[in-house]
Motif scaffolding. Structure first.
Motif, PDB file in Angstrom:
ATOM      1  N   TYR A 249       0.841  -1.193   0.000  1.00  0.00           N
ATOM      2  CA  TYR A 249       0.000   0.000   0.000  1.00  0.00           C
ATOM      3  C   TYR A 249       0.875   1.242   0.000  1.00  0.00           C
ATOM      4  CZ  TYR A 249      -3.867  -3.040   1.447  1.00  0.00           C
ATOM      5  OH  TYR A 249      -4.826  -4.025   1.500  1.00  0.00           O
ATOM      6  N   PHE A 250       0.293   2.339  -0.466  1.00  0.00           N
ATOM      7  CA  PHE A 250       0.891   3.629  -0.172  1.00  0.00           C
ATOM      8  C   PHE A 250      -0.183   4.469   0.504  1.00  0.00           C
ATOM      9  CE2 PHE A 250      -0.695   4.485  -4.514  1.00  0.00           C
ATOM     10  CZ  PHE A 250      -1.326   5.713  -4.359  1.00  0.00           C
ATOM     11  N   GLU A 251       0.261   5.435   1.282  1.00  0.00           N
ATOM     12  CA  GLU A 251      -0.651   6.218   2.100  1.00  0.00           C
ATOM     13  C   GLU A 251      -0.708   7.662   1.617  1.00  0.00           C
ATOM     14  OE1 GLU A 251      -1.728   6.735   6.838  1.00  0.00           O
ATOM     15  OE2 GLU A 251       0.156   5.778   6.241  1.00  0.00           O
ATOM     16  N   ASP A 252      -1.915   8.153   1.454  1.00  0.00           N
ATOM     17  CA  ASP A 252      -2.132   9.567   1.168  1.00  0.00           C
ATOM     18  C   ASP A 252      -2.437  10.222   2.512  1.00  0.00           C
ATOM     19  OD1 ASP A 252      -3.035  12.075   0.507  1.00  0.00           O
ATOM     20  OD2 ASP A 252      -4.210  11.425  -1.223  1.00  0.00           O
ATOM     21  N   GLU A 253      -1.384  10.780   3.142  1.00  0.00           N
ATOM     22  CA  GLU A 253      -1.538  11.298   4.500  1.00  0.00           C
ATOM     23  C   GLU A 253      -2.497  12.485   4.572  1.00  0.00           C
ATOM     24  OE1 GLU A 253       2.311  12.083   6.068  1.00  0.00           O
ATOM     25  OE2 GLU A 253       3.045  10.055   5.648  1.00  0.00           O
ATOM     26  N   GLU A 254      -2.503  13.279   3.514  1.00  0.00           N
ATOM     27  CA  GLU A 254      -3.359  14.465   3.503  1.00  0.00           C
ATOM     28  C   GLU A 254      -4.826  14.078   3.642  1.00  0.00           C
ATOM     29  OE1 GLU A 254      -4.733  17.948   0.398  1.00  0.00           O
ATOM     30  OE2 GLU A 254      -2.862  16.873   0.008  1.00  0.00           O
ATOM     31  N   ARG A 255      -5.220  13.025   2.931  1.00  0.00           N
ATOM     32  CA  ARG A 255      -6.620  12.601   2.951  1.00  0.00           C
ATOM     33  C   ARG A 255      -6.876  11.436   3.905  1.00  0.00           C
ATOM     34  NH1 ARG A 255      -8.605  12.539  -3.394  1.00  0.00           N
ATOM     35  NH2 ARG A 255      -8.073  14.699  -3.914  1.00  0.00           N
ATOM     36  N   GLU A 256      -5.797  10.914   4.524  1.00  0.00           N
ATOM     37  CA  GLU A 256      -5.893   9.728   5.375  1.00  0.00           C
ATOM     38  C   GLU A 256      -6.525   8.573   4.604  1.00  0.00           C
ATOM     39  OE1 GLU A 256      -7.773  10.654   9.086  1.00  0.00           O
ATOM     40  OE2 GLU A 256      -5.986  11.648   9.862  1.00  0.00           O
ATOM     41  N   GLU A 257      -5.978   8.332   3.433  1.00  0.00           N
ATOM     42  CA  GLU A 257      -6.462   7.258   2.564  1.00  0.00           C
ATOM     43  C   GLU A 257      -5.317   6.303   2.259  1.00  0.00           C
ATOM     44  OE1 GLU A 257      -9.852   9.860   0.146  1.00  0.00           O
ATOM     45  OE2 GLU A 257      -7.918   9.436  -0.794  1.00  0.00           O
ATOM     46  N   MET A 258      -5.656   5.030   2.064  1.00  0.00           N
ATOM     47  CA  MET A 258      -4.676   4.002   1.710  1.00  0.00           C
ATOM     48  C   MET A 258      -5.020   3.460   0.321  1.00  0.00           C
ATOM     49  SD  MET A 258      -2.731   3.630   4.507  1.00  0.00           S
ATOM     50  CE  MET A 258      -1.955   2.045   4.265  1.00  0.00           C
ATOM     51  N   TYR A 259      -3.998   3.270  -0.491  1.00  0.00           N
ATOM     52  CA  TYR A 259      -4.183   2.725  -1.841  1.00  0.00           C
ATOM     53  C   TYR A 259      -3.375   1.434  -1.976  1.00  0.00           C
ATOM     54  CZ  TYR A 259      -6.201   7.230  -3.217  1.00  0.00           C
ATOM     55  OH  TYR A 259      -6.990   8.340  -3.316  1.00  0.00           O
ATOM     56  N   SER A 300      -8.112   0.833  10.207  1.00  0.00           N
ATOM     57  CA  SER A 300      -9.307   1.350  10.885  1.00  0.00           C
ATOM     58  C   SER A 300      -9.302   2.876  10.893  1.00  0.00           C
ATOM     59  CB  SER A 300      -9.341   0.816  12.322  1.00  0.00           C
ATOM     60  OG  SER A 300     -10.435   1.366  13.000  1.00  0.00           O
ATOM     61  N   GLY A 301     -10.413   3.457  10.453  1.00  0.00           N
ATOM     62  CA  GLY A 301     -10.521   4.917  10.430  1.00  0.00           C
ATOM     63  C   GLY A 301      -9.976   5.544   9.163  1.00  0.00           C
ATOM     64  N   LYS A 302      -9.380   4.732   8.298  1.00  0.00           N
ATOM     65  CA  LYS A 302      -8.870   5.243   7.034  1.00  0.00           C
ATOM     66  C   LYS A 302      -9.702   4.691   5.879  1.00  0.00           C
ATOM     67  CE  LYS A 302      -4.014   5.759   8.387  1.00  0.00           C
ATOM     68  NZ  LYS A 302      -3.457   4.925   9.406  1.00  0.00           N
ATOM     69  N   LYS A 303      -9.833   5.467   4.855  1.00  0.00           N
ATOM     70  CA  LYS A 303     -10.498   4.985   3.652  1.00  0.00           C
ATOM     71  C   LYS A 303      -9.485   4.169   2.860  1.00  0.00           C
ATOM     72  CE  LYS A 303     -13.661   6.275   0.009  1.00  0.00           C
ATOM     73  NZ  LYS A 303     -14.490   7.350  -0.571  1.00  0.00           N
ATOM     74  N   VAL A 304      -9.830   2.954   2.477  1.00  0.00           N
ATOM     75  CA  VAL A 304      -8.888   2.071   1.789  1.00  0.00           C
ATOM     76  C   VAL A 304      -9.392   1.759   0.398  1.00  0.00           C
ATOM     77  CG1 VAL A 304      -7.662  -0.136   1.869  1.00  0.00           C
ATOM     78  CG2 VAL A 304      -8.226   1.031   4.002  1.00  0.00           C
ATOM     79  N   TYR A 305      -8.573   2.064  -0.595  1.00  0.00           N
ATOM     80  CA  TYR A 305      -8.904   1.748  -1.995  1.00  0.00           C
ATOM     81  C   TYR A 305      -8.163   0.470  -2.360  1.00  0.00           C
ATOM     82  CZ  TYR A 305     -10.764   6.484  -2.322  1.00  0.00           C
ATOM     83  OH  TYR A 305     -11.491   7.633  -2.138  1.00  0.00           O
ATOM     84  N   ARG A 306      -8.909  -0.601  -2.468  1.00  0.00           N
ATOM     85  CA  ARG A 306      -8.288  -1.901  -2.776  1.00  0.00           C
ATOM     86  C   ARG A 306      -8.339  -2.178  -4.266  1.00  0.00           C
ATOM     87  NH1 ARG A 306      -7.030  -4.511   1.831  1.00  0.00           N
ATOM     88  NH2 ARG A 306      -8.147  -3.912   3.743  1.00  0.00           N
ATOM     89  N   LEU A 307      -7.526  -3.141  -4.682  1.00  0.00           N
ATOM     90  CA  LEU A 307      -7.463  -3.491  -6.108  1.00  0.00           C
ATOM     91  C   LEU A 307      -8.770  -4.137  -6.548  1.00  0.00           C
ATOM     92  CD1 LEU A 307      -3.869  -5.025  -6.235  1.00  0.00           C
ATOM     93  CD2 LEU A 307      -4.598  -2.825  -7.117  1.00  0.00           C
TER      94      LEU A 307
END
Length: 307
Positions: A249-259, A300-307
Motif C-alpha cells: 500500500y501507499f498512504e495519502d496522509e493528507e486525505r488519510e487514505e490508503m491505496y 481502521s478509520g482510514k479509507k482504503v482503496y483496494r485493487l
C-alpha cells in the motif's frame, strides 16, 4: 553452480534464489557457505540491494574471516551506502590480508577522499529545487523535465514554521545535479535514460524497514519481493512474510487514505498514480501480511482503496 550460471547470464534475481537454496541445504561446510553468501551478496549488489549484500558479506566474513572477496564486497556496499568510515575499516582489514590488493587500495583512497568532502559539507554541483506539490509549475531546474514527462509528483515534508525556507528545500539528483534523500541514496539516471530510485519498504506490524538503493523504474514490485523474501526475515516468527502472501500500500496522509499497490505493477506505474507524491526523494511503500489482524486495525478509520 546453478546460481553461477544465472549470475553469468546477469539474471541476478534467480541467482539470489539459487544461492539461497544452496544455503538452505545446511551442508555444514563453512567454506562453501561463505562462498554461497559472498556470491549471493554479489547478486544482491547488482540488483541495488546494498543492505542485503552487506548482510551477506558480514555473514561470510564471520564464517571465513580471511575471505577477501567477502571483505571487498562489504567495502563496496559501505561505499554505495555512503558509510565511508566503515568502508575504510573494511579496506584496512582486507589490506592486512593482502596489502597489494588493487581494488582495496583504490577504494581506500576514494573513501578517504569522499569522507573528507563529507566532513567539509561539500556537495559539488548541488542545485536546490523547491518542488511544487502538484504538477510541474514553477520548475527551477531543467532536469525536472524527466519527472514531468513521467507525471511524477514531488512534495516537501512539512517543516517547522520557525525554520528558514531554505531548510525545506527538496533536492533531487538527475543527470548531473545532486540530491540526498532521507536515506542518503539518490535517484539517478542510467545510461539507457531510465530512472533508478531509492525505495523504502515499511513493515508497520514489526516496526522494521527494508531499503533498496536502486529500484529501476520499469522493475515490478513482485520481482523485488521475490529477492527480498527468498529467505524469511528473522523477525517473521510466524512465517507470514512470503512473496505471494504480501499486500502493498501507499498512504495519502493528507486525505488519510490508503491505496493498494498491484505487485505486478512497475515502480513507474505506482509513481504515476494521481495520489502518489514522492517525499524527500524516496518513494515509500507499506507492506502487510495478507488478512492479518494488525492490518485491519491499522486501516481502521482510514479509507482504503483496494485493487
Amino acid at each position: 553452480n546453478e546460481g553461477n550460471e544465472y549470475f553469468k547470464e546477469k539474471d541476478y534475481g534467480r541467482a539470489v534464489a539459487a544461492y539461497s537454496e544452496g544455503l538452505r541445504r545446511r551442508c555444514g561446510d563453512a567454506e562453501l557457505d561463505a562462498v554461497l553468501l559472498t556470491n549471493r551478496g554479489a547478486a544482491h549488489f547488482h540488483l541495488g540491494n546494498y543492505r542485503s549484500a552487506l548482510n551477506d558479506a558480514i555473514q561470510a566474513k564471520k564464517l571465513k574471516p580471511t575471505h577477501l572477496k567477502a571483505i571487498i564486497r562489504g567495502a563496496l556496499c559501505h561505499m554505495e551506502l555512503k558509510n565511508f568510515s566503515e568502508a575504510i575499516a573494511w579496506c584496512e582489514e582486507g589490506l592486512q590480508i593482502d596489502s597489494k590488493e588493487k581494488k582495496l587500495v583504490e577504494m581506500r583512497a576514494k573513501a578517504d577522499k569522499l569522507k573528507g568532502k563529507e566532513l567539509e559539507g561539500t556537495f559539488l554541483g548541488a542545485q536546490k529545487l523547491i518542488s511544487p506539490p502538484l504538477g510541474c509549475q514553477g520548475r527551477a531546474v531543467v532536469g525536472t523535465d524527466l519527472l514531468c514527462e513521467r507525471n511524477i509528483k514531488l512534495v516537501l515534508e512539512p517543516s517547522d514554521e520557525e525554520e528558514e525556507v531554505s531548510d525545506g528545500l527538496a533536492e533531487i539528483s538527475l543527470d548531473g545535479f545532486h540530491s540526498d534523500s532521507a536515506t542518503g541514496a539518490k535517484v539517478h539516471l542510467d545510461a539507457d535514460g531510465n530512472l533508478n530510485w531509492p525505495v523504502l519498504f515499511l513493515y508497520p506490524e514489526h516496526e522494521q524497514t527494508d531499503f533498496t538503493v536502486a529500484f529501476h523504474e520499469n522493475s515490478r514490485f513482485i520481482d523485488h519481493l521475490m529477492v527480498m523474501f527468498a529467505e524469511l526475515p528473522p523477525w517473521d516468527l510466524e512465517k507470514k512474510y512470503l512473496p505471494n502472501n504480501l499486500e502493498l500500500y501507499f498512504e495519502d496522509e493528507e486525505r488519510e487514505e490508503m491505496y493498494e499497490v498491484n505487485p505486478e505493477h512497475t515502480l513507474l506505474q505506482v509513481l504515476q498514480h494521481k495520489r502518489y507524491f514522492v517525499k524527500a526523494g524516496t518513494p515509500t511503500v507499506l507492506v502487510f501480511a495478507k488478512h492479518s489482524p494488525f492490518s485491519k486495525k491499522y486501516f481502521s478509520g482510514k479509507k482504503v482503496y483496494r485493487l
